[in-house]
Enzyme design. Sequence first.
Site, PDB file in Angstrom:
ATOM      1  N   ASP A 186      -2.639   1.005  -6.868  1.00 19.99           N
ATOM      2  CA  ASP A 186      -1.465   1.160  -6.419  1.00 19.99           C
ATOM      3  C   ASP A 186       0.549   0.790  -7.467  1.00 19.99           C
ATOM      4  O   ASP A 186       0.627   1.360  -7.462  1.00 19.99           O
ATOM      5  CB  ASP A 186      -1.235   0.788  -5.346  1.00 19.99           C
ATOM      6  CG  ASP A 186      -1.167   0.813  -4.009  1.00 19.99           C
ATOM      7  OD1 ASP A 186      -0.778   1.562  -3.423  1.00 19.99           O
ATOM      8  OD2 ASP A 186      -2.556   0.552  -3.469  1.00 19.99           O
ATOM      9  N   HIS A 193      -3.372   5.843   6.922  1.00 15.14           N
ATOM     10  CA  HIS A 193      -2.320   7.136   5.429  1.00 15.14           C
ATOM     11  C   HIS A 193      -0.431   6.974   5.823  1.00 15.14           C
ATOM     12  O   HIS A 193       0.094   7.324   4.753  1.00 15.14           O
ATOM     13  CB  HIS A 193      -2.401   8.151   5.328  1.00 15.14           C
ATOM     14  CG  HIS A 193      -3.948   8.263   4.873  1.00 15.14           C
ATOM     15  ND1 HIS A 193      -4.496   8.015   3.467  1.00 15.14           N
ATOM     16  CD2 HIS A 193      -5.223   9.730   5.650  1.00 15.14           C
ATOM     17  CE1 HIS A 193      -6.308   8.288   3.674  1.00 15.14           C
ATOM     18  NE2 HIS A 193      -5.524   8.891   4.975  1.00 15.14           N
ATOM     19  N   ASP A 206       0.223  -1.060   0.127  1.00 15.65           N
ATOM     20  CA  ASP A 206      -0.251  -0.006   0.019  1.00 15.65           C
ATOM     21  C   ASP A 206       0.913   1.232  -0.121  1.00 15.65           C
ATOM     22  O   ASP A 206       1.298   1.686   0.908  1.00 15.65           O
ATOM     23  CB  ASP A 206      -0.877  -0.226   0.913  1.00 15.65           C
ATOM     24  CG  ASP A 206      -1.747   1.098   0.929  1.00 15.65           C
ATOM     25  OD1 ASP A 206      -3.192   0.275   0.448  1.00 15.65           O
ATOM     26  OD2 ASP A 206      -1.619   1.721   1.244  1.00 15.65           O
ATOM     27  N   ASP A 217      -1.297   0.982   7.350  1.00 15.15           N
ATOM     28  CA  ASP A 217      -2.780   1.083   6.161  1.00 15.15           C
ATOM     29  C   ASP A 217      -2.774  -0.860   5.408  1.00 15.15           C
ATOM     30  O   ASP A 217      -3.633  -1.458   5.192  1.00 15.15           O
ATOM     31  CB  ASP A 217      -2.830   1.546   5.206  1.00 15.15           C
ATOM     32  CG  ASP A 217      -3.842   2.943   5.530  1.00 15.15           C
ATOM     33  OD1 ASP A 217      -3.880   2.871   6.275  1.00 15.15           O
ATOM     34  OD2 ASP A 217      -3.196   4.283   4.294  1.00 15.15           O
ATOM     35  N   GLU A 235       2.397   5.220  -0.264  1.00 11.05           N
ATOM     36  CA  GLU A 235       1.792   6.754   0.061  1.00 11.05           C
ATOM     37  C   GLU A 235       3.001   6.809  -0.946  1.00 11.05           C
ATOM     38  O   GLU A 235       3.443   6.929  -0.763  1.00 11.05           O
ATOM     39  CB  GLU A 235       1.804   6.469   1.541  1.00 11.05           C
ATOM     40  CG  GLU A 235       1.177   6.057   2.341  1.00 11.05           C
ATOM     41  CD  GLU A 235      -0.107   6.015   2.088  1.00 11.05           C
ATOM     42  OE1 GLU A 235      -0.796   7.826   1.192  1.00 11.05           O
ATOM     43  OE2 GLU A 235      -0.735   5.703   2.215  1.00 11.05           O
TER      44      GLU A 235
END
Length: 370
Positions: free
Chosen positions: A255, A314, A155, A319, A157
Amino acid sequence: MLAEKGRAKTWEPNSPSNVTRAKGFQSVSFPHSDMEEQKENIQDQDENKSPGESGARDTPHLKTACSPSEPAVPPLHREFSDPVYKEIALANGHINRMNRDELRAKLSELKLDTRGVKDVLKKRLKSYYKKQKLTLSAAEAAKTGMFYDLICVVDFEATCEENNPQDFEHEIIEFPIVLIDTRTLEIVDSFQEYVKPEINPKLSDFCVQLTGITQKMVDDADTFPAVLRRVVSWLQEKELGTKYRYTLLTDGSWDMSKFLNIQCRISGIRYPPFARKWINIRKSYGNFYKVPRTNTKLSSMLEKLGLKYEGRPHCGLDDARNISRIALRMLQDGCQLRDNEHLHEGELQSVPSSDTPEGAPPPQNPKGRH
């Protein structure tokens, strides 16, 4: 930046280990914000609209963690001549007539998890009885839903603005992986590193507040190609693609199809072959629990399963851990997690459910574009 670079000293897939936590992140409450909407917009605009699995609806994205579960169970055969399947059908009919209190009482009696909405409890109880009725053999392993020994939950960012321009190029600034063992149904390890952005090296105030990633964290980090090489080394240390069958899992399509795809172009490297196929857990969740696309956001999936978000929204690592918790609960409830999306010539496509599940290839270091 993590001093340990996310590396594990020793590891075996059947023995749990401590999960490395990222510096600078605390387990605090943090409201979901506009970044969720921005990712939803990406999903709505670019996700292939063909169903990824037979009779399936498309589902969107969001983020969330992990808990031990029961082994997945084999699918109900279409051949009902064997009395065992008639017994399963009768048991399912009885379960369908039970109310929520009766379901919870029976699950408690069987020492199973009693959390979740009524439909989830029904699915859990049916899966339990199906597992009890069917005798599994080694030859039937593929039918149990254990297509992979290990699943890498990713995941990212990425850089962002409060109101992103239409041509804004998101750069990955955190690369987390949570590794789950499908046999023991546990999180067994994790990797996490920050990444230095190159096009927009200065993070927006919105991005810092949203992710908790500070300017110093990315200034002290390496660029994406260097981080990706350490990711590959970490995966190789785990013998993924050689000794163990594995795949990737994400919360939505963006992603891999957006963030990783864009980042590889920015960095001038080829898209890694080991990331060309993945499990979009939103599709799997929607298809398995028969819920509409609007109910497959991270917060919704957790709530329906009777779980609460753990950590800081986040934070990519938190996450990914929460997404792992959903995946493990789905395996416990009898879901067959398998690749349902892939990237072909830069375009997002669905993987037909008729395809034979294959593990990802052994990870290799990134190559430059010719």
